[in-house]
Design an enzyme around this catalytic site. Structure first.
Site, PDB file in Angstrom:
ATOM      1  N   TYR A  17       0.840  -1.215   0.000  1.00  0.00           N
ATOM      2  CA  TYR A  17       0.000   0.000   0.000  1.00  0.00           C
ATOM      3  C   TYR A  17       0.873   1.262   0.000  1.00  0.00           C
ATOM      4  O   TYR A  17       0.622   2.207  -0.758  1.00  0.00           O
ATOM      5  CB  TYR A  17      -0.867  -0.069   1.262  1.00  0.00           C
ATOM      6  CG  TYR A  17      -1.835   1.059   1.472  1.00  0.00           C
ATOM      7  CD1 TYR A  17      -3.052   1.094   0.802  1.00  0.00           C
ATOM      8  CD2 TYR A  17      -1.555   2.069   2.388  1.00  0.00           C
ATOM      9  CE1 TYR A  17      -3.961   2.116   1.044  1.00  0.00           C
ATOM     10  CE2 TYR A  17      -2.460   3.089   2.635  1.00  0.00           C
ATOM     11  CZ  TYR A  17      -3.660   3.110   1.952  1.00  0.00           C
ATOM     12  OH  TYR A  17      -4.559   4.114   2.185  1.00  0.00           O
ATOM     13  N   LYS A  29       0.946   4.122  -2.807  1.00  0.00           N
ATOM     14  CA  LYS A  29       0.525   5.481  -2.462  1.00  0.00           C
ATOM     15  C   LYS A  29       1.630   6.502  -2.719  1.00  0.00           C
ATOM     16  O   LYS A  29       1.362   7.646  -3.097  1.00  0.00           O
ATOM     17  CB  LYS A  29       0.085   5.530  -0.990  1.00  0.00           C
ATOM     18  CG  LYS A  29      -1.236   4.830  -0.727  1.00  0.00           C
ATOM     19  CD  LYS A  29      -2.337   5.332  -1.642  1.00  0.00           C
ATOM     20  CE  LYS A  29      -3.737   5.132  -1.105  1.00  0.00           C
ATOM     21  NZ  LYS A  29      -4.773   5.520  -2.077  1.00  0.00           N
TER      22      LYS A  29
HETATM   23  P1  NAI Z   1     -13.538   2.806   1.782  1.00  0.00           P
HETATM   24  O1  NAI Z   1     -13.239   1.358   1.849  1.00  0.00           O
HETATM   25  O2  NAI Z   1     -14.673   3.345   2.565  1.00  0.00           O
HETATM   26  O3  NAI Z   1     -13.718   3.288   0.276  1.00  0.00           O
HETATM   27  C1  NAI Z   1     -12.977   2.761  -0.790  1.00  0.00           C
HETATM   28  C2  NAI Z   1     -13.934   2.442  -1.912  1.00  0.00           C
HETATM   29  O4  NAI Z   1     -13.186   2.009  -3.056  1.00  0.00           O
HETATM   30  C3  NAI Z   1     -14.903   1.320  -1.561  1.00  0.00           C
HETATM   31  O5  NAI Z   1     -16.236   1.757  -1.726  1.00  0.00           O
HETATM   32  C4  NAI Z   1     -14.548   0.210  -2.537  1.00  0.00           C
HETATM   33  O6  NAI Z   1     -15.664  -0.591  -2.955  1.00  0.00           O
HETATM   34  C5  NAI Z   1     -13.938   0.986  -3.679  1.00  0.00           C
HETATM   35  N1  NAI Z   1     -13.072   0.146  -4.509  1.00  0.00           N
HETATM   36  C6  NAI Z   1     -12.148  -0.738  -4.081  1.00  0.00           C
HETATM   37  N2  NAI Z   1     -11.553  -1.338  -5.128  1.00  0.00           N
HETATM   38  C7  NAI Z   1     -12.113  -0.809  -6.240  1.00  0.00           C
HETATM   39  C8  NAI Z   1     -11.910  -1.012  -7.614  1.00  0.00           C
HETATM   40  N3  NAI Z   1     -11.004  -1.895  -8.071  1.00  0.00           N
HETATM   41  N4  NAI Z   1     -12.634  -0.298  -8.502  1.00  0.00           N
HETATM   42  C9  NAI Z   1     -13.552   0.612  -8.057  1.00  0.00           C
HETATM   43  N5  NAI Z   1     -13.792   0.828  -6.754  1.00  0.00           N
HETATM   44  C10 NAI Z   1     -13.087   0.133  -5.853  1.00  0.00           C
HETATM   45  O7  NAI Z   1     -12.170   3.556   2.244  1.00  0.00           O
HETATM   46  P2  NAI Z   1     -11.795   5.106   2.346  1.00  0.00           P
HETATM   47  O8  NAI Z   1     -11.116   5.286   3.627  1.00  0.00           O
HETATM   48  O9  NAI Z   1     -12.928   5.967   1.975  1.00  0.00           O
HETATM   49  O10 NAI Z   1     -10.661   5.186   1.220  1.00  0.00           O
HETATM   50  C11 NAI Z   1     -10.698   6.057   0.095  1.00  0.00           C
HETATM   51  C12 NAI Z   1      -9.273   6.302  -0.371  1.00  0.00           C
HETATM   52  O11 NAI Z   1      -8.562   7.042   0.623  1.00  0.00           O
HETATM   53  C13 NAI Z   1      -8.469   5.023  -0.588  1.00  0.00           C
HETATM   54  O12 NAI Z   1      -7.645   5.175  -1.721  1.00  0.00           O
HETATM   55  C14 NAI Z   1      -7.625   4.934   0.660  1.00  0.00           C
HETATM   56  O13 NAI Z   1      -6.457   4.184   0.461  1.00  0.00           O
HETATM   57  C15 NAI Z   1      -7.342   6.400   0.897  1.00  0.00           C
HETATM   58  N6  NAI Z   1      -6.909   6.712   2.245  1.00  0.00           N
HETATM   59  C16 NAI Z   1      -7.792   6.659   3.283  1.00  0.00           C
HETATM   60  C17 NAI Z   1      -7.363   7.004   4.545  1.00  0.00           C
HETATM   61  C18 NAI Z   1      -8.290   7.055   5.705  1.00  0.00           C
HETATM   62  O14 NAI Z   1      -7.861   7.515   6.785  1.00  0.00           O
HETATM   63  N7  NAI Z   1      -9.540   6.637   5.558  1.00  0.00           N
HETATM   64  C19 NAI Z   1      -5.943   7.328   4.826  1.00  0.00           C
HETATM   65  C20 NAI Z   1      -5.124   7.427   3.656  1.00  0.00           C
HETATM   66  C21 NAI Z   1      -5.608   7.105   2.415  1.00  0.00           C
END
Ligand code: NAI
Length: 297
Positions: free
Chosen positions: A166, A170
Site C-alpha cells: 500500500y 501510495k
Molecule cells: P472505503 O473502503 O470506505 O472506500 C474505498 C472504496 O473504493 C470502496 O467503496 C470500494 O468498494 C472501492 N473500490 C475498491 N476497489 C475498487 C476497484 N477496483 N474499482 C472501483 N472501486 C473500488 O475507504 P476510504 O477510507 O474511503 O478510502 C478512500 C481512499 O482514501 C483510498 O484510496 C484509501 O487508500 C485512501 N486513504 C484513506 C485514509 C483514511 O484515513 N480513511 C488514509 C489514507 C488514504
C-alpha cells in the site's frame, strides 16, 4: 468571496460508494457538478463486488436534485478505466474532473506478504489511477481543461509497518502527480494529491475513538478546492483530516561536496549531509541539476 461552484462540470469519482469517495461525490453534486459515481462494491480487501454502493450514492444525489450515473467497473484494468471515462462521455458528453480515490487494503508484514497481496493493492491504487487517468487525459488535453486529484497516504509518504504494498502504491501516486502536473501545465490540467486521515470502514479498527472528529466530510473541502477551476496549485500533496490542511514537501539538504568523494566521506560527514539547516524545496529535476552544478567548480 463567491462559493466554489461546478456548474457545467463533469466529475468522475472512483470508489465513491463508501467513505471518502461518497462524501466527495455528494459535495460535488451539491455544488452543481454532474457525476460518475464509480464503485466496484467489494469488501475492504477488494474481494467481492456489488452494484449496491454506487447506485445508492447515485440515488442519494438524485434525491437531492443532482445529476449522477453509477459505474460499477473495477479501476484495476485498462478496460475498466476506459469504461469509467466512457460513462462520463456517454451520459454527460465530457469529463472535467477526476478524483482517483478507489482503494483496498491487504496488510501484512513484508516477510509474510504474498505476491497476490502485492499485486492486488498495486493494481487498484497505482495501476487503477493510471488506467482511469489515461482514459481521461486526452479528453482533458483536447479541451485544454482538467483537474485531477489523486489519493495518496501518509503510509507511503512517511511509512507504516505492514503496508509495503500500500505504501509503495501510495507514494507512487505522488510521483504520478508530480509528472502529470508538469505534462498537464500547458493544457490547463492541474494535478494534485491528498493524503487523507478519516474514519471510514477502512480505518474503523485503527482509530475507533476518533469517529466523530475524523469524518470524511472534513477531507472533502480540500478535494473540492483542488478540483475547482480557481485552484492555484499543481503538483502538490496535501495532508488533510479532521479540519486540518497542510502541505507535504520534499526537502533537499544543502549536503556535502567533494569532487574526490569516497565511501569514507559519507561515513565521516553524515551529520553535515543530513543537516536540515538551509534545505531547499525543488519543483523539478532540472532544479536539482542546477543546484548540483552550482556546487561543482
Ligand atoms: P472505503 O473502503 O470506505 O472506500 C474505498 C472504496 O473504493 C470502496 O467503496 C470500494 O468498494 C472501492 N473500490 C475498491 N476497489 C475498487 C476497484 N477496483 N474499482 C472501483 N472501486 C473500488 O475507504 P476510504 O477510507 O474511503 O478510502 C478512500 C481512499 O482514501 C483510498 O484510496 C484509501 O487508500 C485512501 N486513504 C484513506 C485514509 C483514511 O484515513 N480513511 C488514509 C489514507 C488514504
Amino acid at each position: 468571496m463567491s462559493d466554489l461552484g461546478f456548474d457545467n462540470k463533469v466529475a468522475i469519482i472512483t470508489g465513491a460508494g463508501n467513505g471518502l469517495g461518497r462524501s466527495h461525490a455528494l459535495e460535488f453534486a451539491r455544488r452543481g457538478a454532474r457525476l460518475v459515481v464509480n464503485d466496484l462494491g467489494g469488501l475492504v480487501d477488494g474481494s467481492g463486488g456489488s452494484t449496491g454502493p454506487a447506485q445508492q450514492v447515485v440515488d442519494e444525489i438524485i434525491a437531492l436534485g443532482g445529476e449522477a450515473v453509477a459505474n460499477v467497473e473495477s479501476v484495476a484494468t485498462p478496460e475498466g478505466g476506459q469504461s469509467i471515462v466512457q460513462s462520463a462521455l456517454d451520459t454527460f458528453g465530457r469529463v472535467d474532473i477526476l478524483v482517483n480515490n478507489a482503494g483496498i487494503l491487504r496488510d501484512k508484514a513484508f516477510h509474510n506478504m504474498t505476491v497476490d497481496m502485492i499485486n492486488a493493492v498495486i493494481d487498484v491504487h497505482l495501476r487503477g489511477a493510471f488506467y482511469v487517468t489515461h482514459a481521461a487525459w486526452n479528453h482533458m488535453r483536447n479541451q485544454a481543461y482538467g483537474r485531477i486529484v489523486n489519493t495518496s497516504s501518509n503510509s507511503g509518504i512517511l511509512g507504516n509497518f505492514g503496508q509495503a504494498n500500500y505504501g509503495a502504491a501510495k507514494m507512487g501516486l505522488v510521483g504520478f502527480t508530480n509528472v502529470l502536473a508538469l505534462e498537464g501545465a500547458k493544457h490547463n490540467i492541474k494535478v494534485n494529491a491528498i493524503a487523507p486521515v478519516a474514519f471510514t470502514r477502512m480505518t474503523a479498527d485503527l482509530m475507533p475513538e476518533l469517529e466523530e472528529k475524523l469524518q470524511p466530510e472534513k477531507v472533502t473541502p480540500a478535494v473540492i478546492y483542488l478540483a475547482h477551476e480557481s485552484c492555484a496549485v499543481t503538483g502538490e500533496t496535501y495532508s488533510v483530516g479532521g479540519g486540518t490542511i497542510s502541505r507535504y514537501f520534499v526537502g533537499l539538504t544543502d549536503g556535502y561536496v567533494n569532487e574526490h568523494l569516497v565511501a569514507e566521506d559519507m561515513r565521516d560527514h553524515l551529520d553535515q549531509i543530513r543537516d536540515e539547516t538551509g534545505y531547499q524545496v525543488l519543483r523539478n529535476n532540472g532544479q536539482e541539476l542546477k543546484k548540483l552544478f552550482s556546487k561543482l567548480t
